[in-house]
Structures are given as structure tokens and as C-alpha cells.
Scaffold this motif. Sequence first.
Motif, mmCIF file in Angstrom:
data_model
loop_
_atom_site.group_PDB
_atom_site.id
_atom_site.type_symbol
_atom_site.label_atom_id
_atom_site.label_comp_id
_atom_site.label_asym_id
_atom_site.label_seq_id
_atom_site.Cartn_x
_atom_site.Cartn_y
_atom_site.Cartn_z
ATOM 1 N N ALA A 56 45.892 -70.155 87.712
ATOM 2 C CA ALA A 56 47.016 -69.235 87.589
ATOM 3 C C ALA A 56 47.241 -68.520 88.914
ATOM 4 C CB ALA A 56 46.767 -68.213 86.483
ATOM 5 N N GLY A 57 48.494 -68.153 89.166
ATOM 6 C CA GLY A 57 48.813 -67.452 90.407
ATOM 7 C C GLY A 57 50.085 -66.640 90.271
ATOM 8 N N ARG A 58 50.385 -65.888 91.312
ATOM 9 C CA ARG A 58 51.603 -65.075 91.340
ATOM 10 C C ARG A 58 52.293 -65.226 92.691
ATOM 11 N NH1 ARG A 58 53.256 -61.737 87.658
ATOM 12 N NH2 ARG A 58 54.597 -60.697 89.164
ATOM 13 N N VAL A 59 53.603 -65.149 92.644
ATOM 14 C CA VAL A 59 54.435 -65.069 93.851
ATOM 15 C C VAL A 59 55.036 -63.671 93.853
ATOM 16 C CG1 VAL A 59 56.410 -66.024 95.096
ATOM 17 C CG2 VAL A 59 54.964 -67.531 93.688
ATOM 18 N N PRO A 60 54.784 -62.860 94.871
ATOM 19 C CA PRO A 60 55.287 -61.483 94.859
ATOM 20 C C PRO A 60 56.806 -61.428 94.973
ATOM 21 C CG PRO A 60 54.299 -61.997 96.984
ATOM 22 C CD PRO A 60 53.992 -63.162 96.086
ATOM 23 N N PRO A 61 57.416 -60.311 94.579
ATOM 24 C CA PRO A 61 58.870 -60.163 94.740
ATOM 25 C C PRO A 61 59.282 -60.400 96.184
ATOM 26 C CG PRO A 61 57.975 -58.370 93.427
ATOM 27 C CD PRO A 61 56.795 -59.114 93.975
ATOM 28 N N SER A 62 60.448 -61.033 96.346
ATOM 29 C CA SER A 62 60.891 -61.385 97.694
ATOM 30 C C SER A 62 62.405 -61.508 97.716
ATOM 31 C CB SER A 62 60.257 -62.715 98.121
ATOM 32 O OG SER A 62 60.743 -63.142 99.369
ATOM 33 N N PRO A 63 63.052 -61.228 98.851
ATOM 34 C CA PRO A 63 64.494 -61.452 98.955
ATOM 35 C C PRO A 63 64.865 -62.924 98.772
ATOM 36 C CG PRO A 63 63.731 -60.031 100.725
ATOM 37 C CD PRO A 63 62.508 -60.582 100.068
ATOM 38 N N ARG A 64 63.963 -63.828 99.190
ATOM 39 C CA ARG A 64 64.122 -65.265 98.992
ATOM 40 C C ARG A 64 62.811 -65.817 98.458
ATOM 41 N NH1 ARG A 64 64.100 -68.192 103.176
ATOM 42 N NH2 ARG A 64 65.136 -69.998 102.234
ATOM 43 N N TYR A 65 62.887 -66.582 97.378
ATOM 44 C CA TYR A 65 61.659 -67.033 96.728
ATOM 45 C C TYR A 65 61.181 -68.410 97.171
ATOM 46 C CZ TYR A 65 61.133 -63.171 93.491
ATOM 47 O OH TYR A 65 60.901 -61.932 92.955
ATOM 48 N N ALA A 66 62.077 -69.249 97.677
ATOM 49 C CA ALA A 66 61.679 -70.627 97.960
ATOM 50 C C ALA A 66 60.450 -70.714 98.878
ATOM 51 C CB ALA A 66 62.851 -71.412 98.554
ATOM 52 N N PRO A 67 60.393 -69.971 100.000
ATOM 53 C CA PRO A 67 59.199 -70.091 100.848
ATOM 54 C C PRO A 67 57.916 -69.669 100.140
ATOM 55 C CG PRO A 67 61.009 -69.087 102.058
ATOM 56 C CD PRO A 67 61.429 -69.116 100.624
ATOM 57 N N GLY A 68 57.967 -68.574 99.373
ATOM 58 C CA GLY A 68 56.779 -68.112 98.677
ATOM 59 C C GLY A 68 56.351 -69.055 97.571
ATOM 60 N N GLY A 137 62.423 -66.551 81.957
ATOM 61 C CA GLY A 137 62.431 -65.252 82.597
ATOM 62 C C GLY A 137 61.198 -64.426 82.287
ATOM 63 N N ALA A 138 60.994 -63.402 83.093
ATOM 64 C CA ALA A 138 59.958 -62.395 82.864
ATOM 65 C C ALA A 138 60.598 -61.031 83.026
ATOM 66 C CB ALA A 138 58.799 -62.571 83.838
ATOM 67 N N HIS A 139 59.928 -59.992 82.497
ATOM 68 C CA HIS A 139 60.508 -58.649 82.487
ATOM 69 C C HIS A 139 60.090 -57.811 83.684
ATOM 70 C CE1 HIS A 139 60.777 -58.958 77.792
ATOM 71 N NE2 HIS A 139 61.457 -59.900 78.418
ATOM 72 N N SER A 140 59.485 -58.442 84.683
ATOM 73 C CA SER A 140 59.068 -57.725 85.886
ATOM 74 C C SER A 140 59.355 -58.596 87.096
ATOM 75 C CB SER A 140 57.570 -57.388 85.813
ATOM 76 O OG SER A 140 56.804 -58.576 85.729
ATOM 77 N N PRO A 141 59.471 -57.995 88.293
ATOM 78 C CA PRO A 141 59.795 -58.789 89.488
ATOM 79 C C PRO A 141 58.673 -59.757 89.846
ATOM 80 C CG PRO A 141 60.144 -56.432 89.860
ATOM 81 C CD PRO A 141 59.393 -56.555 88.578
ATOM 82 N N GLY A 142 59.022 -60.747 90.633
ATOM 83 C CA GLY A 142 58.040 -61.734 91.056
ATOM 84 C C GLY A 142 57.959 -62.890 90.084
ATOM 85 N N ILE A 143 57.054 -63.813 90.371
ATOM 86 C CA ILE A 143 56.889 -65.025 89.569
ATOM 87 C C ILE A 143 55.408 -65.210 89.257
ATOM 88 C CG2 ILE A 143 57.148 -67.543 89.530
ATOM 89 C CD1 ILE A 143 59.467 -67.184 91.525
ATOM 90 N N GLY A 144 55.107 -65.354 87.992
ATOM 91 C CA GLY A 144 53.763 -65.736 87.574
ATOM 92 C C GLY A 144 53.775 -67.186 87.131
ATOM 93 N N PHE A 145 52.727 -67.914 87.418
ATOM 94 C CA PHE A 145 52.664 -69.311 86.977
ATOM 95 C C PHE A 145 51.222 -69.671 86.633
ATOM 96 C CE2 PHE A 145 51.811 -69.505 91.513
ATOM 97 C CZ PHE A 145 50.833 -70.480 91.638
ATOM 98 N N TYR A 146 51.085 -70.627 85.725
ATOM 99 C CA TYR A 146 49.767 -71.193 85.472
ATOM 100 C C TYR A 146 49.920 -72.660 85.133
ATOM 101 C CZ TYR A 146 50.508 -70.522 80.358
ATOM 102 O OH TYR A 146 50.997 -70.539 79.071
ATOM 103 N N LEU A 147 48.860 -73.408 85.307
ATOM 104 C CA LEU A 147 48.940 -74.857 85.146
ATOM 105 C C LEU A 147 47.625 -75.426 84.659
ATOM 106 C CD1 LEU A 147 47.341 -76.098 87.823
ATOM 107 C CD2 LEU A 147 49.432 -75.377 88.957
ATOM 108 N N LEU A 148 47.713 -76.641 84.152
ATOM 109 C CA LEU A 148 46.559 -77.400 83.692
ATOM 110 C C LEU A 148 46.490 -78.709 84.481
ATOM 111 C CD1 LEU A 148 47.005 -77.004 79.823
ATOM 112 C CD2 LEU A 148 45.490 -75.677 81.318
ATOM 113 N N ALA A 149 45.278 -79.121 84.819
ATOM 114 C CA ALA A 149 45.097 -80.329 85.622
ATOM 115 C C ALA A 149 43.879 -81.097 85.126
ATOM 116 C CB ALA A 149 44.937 -79.975 87.098
ATOM 117 N N ARG A 150 43.838 -82.369 85.481
ATOM 118 C CA ARG A 150 42.741 -83.262 85.096
ATOM 119 C C ARG A 150 42.006 -83.767 86.333
ATOM 120 N NH1 ARG A 150 42.635 -86.642 80.851
ATOM 121 N NH2 ARG A 150 42.636 -88.474 82.215
#
Length: 283
Positions: A56-68, A137-150
Motif C-alpha cells: 500500500a502507498g500514498r501519493v500526496p496532494p499535488s497541482p499535477r498528479y501524473a509525475p507523483g 473517489g476519496a473524501h480527502s486530498p491525495g491518492i491512496g492505493f494498494y495492490l496484490l501481487a504473486r
Amino acid sequence: MGYAAAGAPVVGAGTPSLDVALGSPVTEVWTTGRPVTTGGTADLTYGHDGDYAFLAGRVPPSPRYAPGVRRAYLRAFGTLADLGYPHVFRIWNFIGDINGSNAEGLEIYRDFCRGRAEAFETVPPPTGMVPAATGVGAHSPGIGFYLLARREPGHTAVENPRQLPAYRYPDRYGPRPPSFARASRLPGGPLLISGTASILGHRTRHARDPTAQLRTTLANLAVLAPDLSALRAVKVYVRHAADLDEVRSRCAAVFREPIACFVTDLCRSDLLVEIEGIAPGRA
């Protein structure tokens, strides 16, 4: 995974976790019968058991999200590769102000999709192994993500014949199409179904009618999992709180197991309902 309020990715009591703000007391737990090794950095947390890994990880709020987003995804993929789990098969993304605009006037979801696509171009998944994904969507700024892998390869990407593969969407949906499959099939195991909505081909259907959107969404799900009553880990995302009770009631009549419902924005401003779940493996 907690869905009440946003938090940093952490390891607590030997368990990696990430809290995202969806305003619900629901807690989601992925379990294993094997010992789990955990770890993390300032912006990533993970656990793995020898066969499967959670990160799991987070991308902080940003004026542009693609780089983060690109950096965060590449760090996630690199961490998993270093741990020996390079085969990502399922991802969840929770995007603050998903239908709002970035500093350049581009919708934030489309900005996110650009960064995700750039990450997959840098570390392309093998043919037939694009991960399933949810992006809401989420109710707070930024992006949270999590993933599963093998650790081992073998999962396959599954598409829905009623829907154009998302990675082939036309330019009208942004500078880069969404990079995900409609589902991931584990070898000899379950089918993990992406967030599914009222989309036929690439177009939204029934833009102002939540009941009709739900009906189309269930029909889309039934193509991948004909016995909808057998779906588990069902999560239902509803854009408007006023529609929640009706959607919950109709879903309760379809799905056998309890469902988790969230009120949040979705990846298109005209989508009102989205559903994901896990279908059991083939007998």
C-alpha cells in the motif's frame, strides 16, 4: 484497510495497512495461513507470505498528479520485484477530488491515468497479465492505493465482451486511457473483478438513472460471474447519498454475502454506481 479517514501507510501489530477516507467504519482484512514478513518506507508498506504480497502507498496532494503517480507506482513495482513478487494482479486506487481539475485544467482522474500509463510503459506487464483495478473517489486530498501481487506468473487478464477494454478507450476520455483489465483470474483460483459500472462499449449508459445504471452494472458483472449470488468481498460505490438505500436494498437481493457500501465520487461524473467483487474459482 480502513475506510473511515485517511492515514499514512503503516505496519501496526505486525500488519501492513492503509486508511483511506470514504467515510465508512468498514475495515477490510486480507488473510493468509502462512507467516507474514512485513516492512516499509515512509510512503510504502508491505507484507508477504512466500506466495502473495500486499503493498500500500500514498501519493500526496499535488497541482499535477501524473509525475507523483508514476513515481509511486514505479517504487511499488520496484519494491515488489526486489521482494520477489513481480506479478501484480489487482490494484485499488482512491483518488481525492477525482472529478475536479488539476492546475492545468485536466480532470484529476485523467491526470492519474496519465501517470499510471507512464508507469506501465516503463515497467510493462507481460501480455495477458494487465492487473484488474478499481479507481474511485476519496473524501480527502491525495491518492491512496494498494495492490496484490504473486511470486509466480500465471494469472490472466479477463475482458468483458460488453465493454471495450479500458486501455483502448478513445481520446475523448483523456490523454491516456485507463490501464487495467476488467478482471484477473488466478491460476486454478478465483476471479477478482474490477470496479464495474454502467458502461457498454466505452459509453456511459443511463446517465441520470441510478436504478437503470445498477441494472446494467449487474448485467456486466453477470457476464464475468454468472452466479452473482456467489460473489464475495462485494463493495458497492454510490455517488449520491440519496440513492444509497435503494441501491443497497437491490444489491442485498442479489448478493448472498454482506456487502460494503460507500458514498463517494466515481471516475466519470455521469456514473452513479460501481461494484466490485470476487467470484469463486472454477470447479
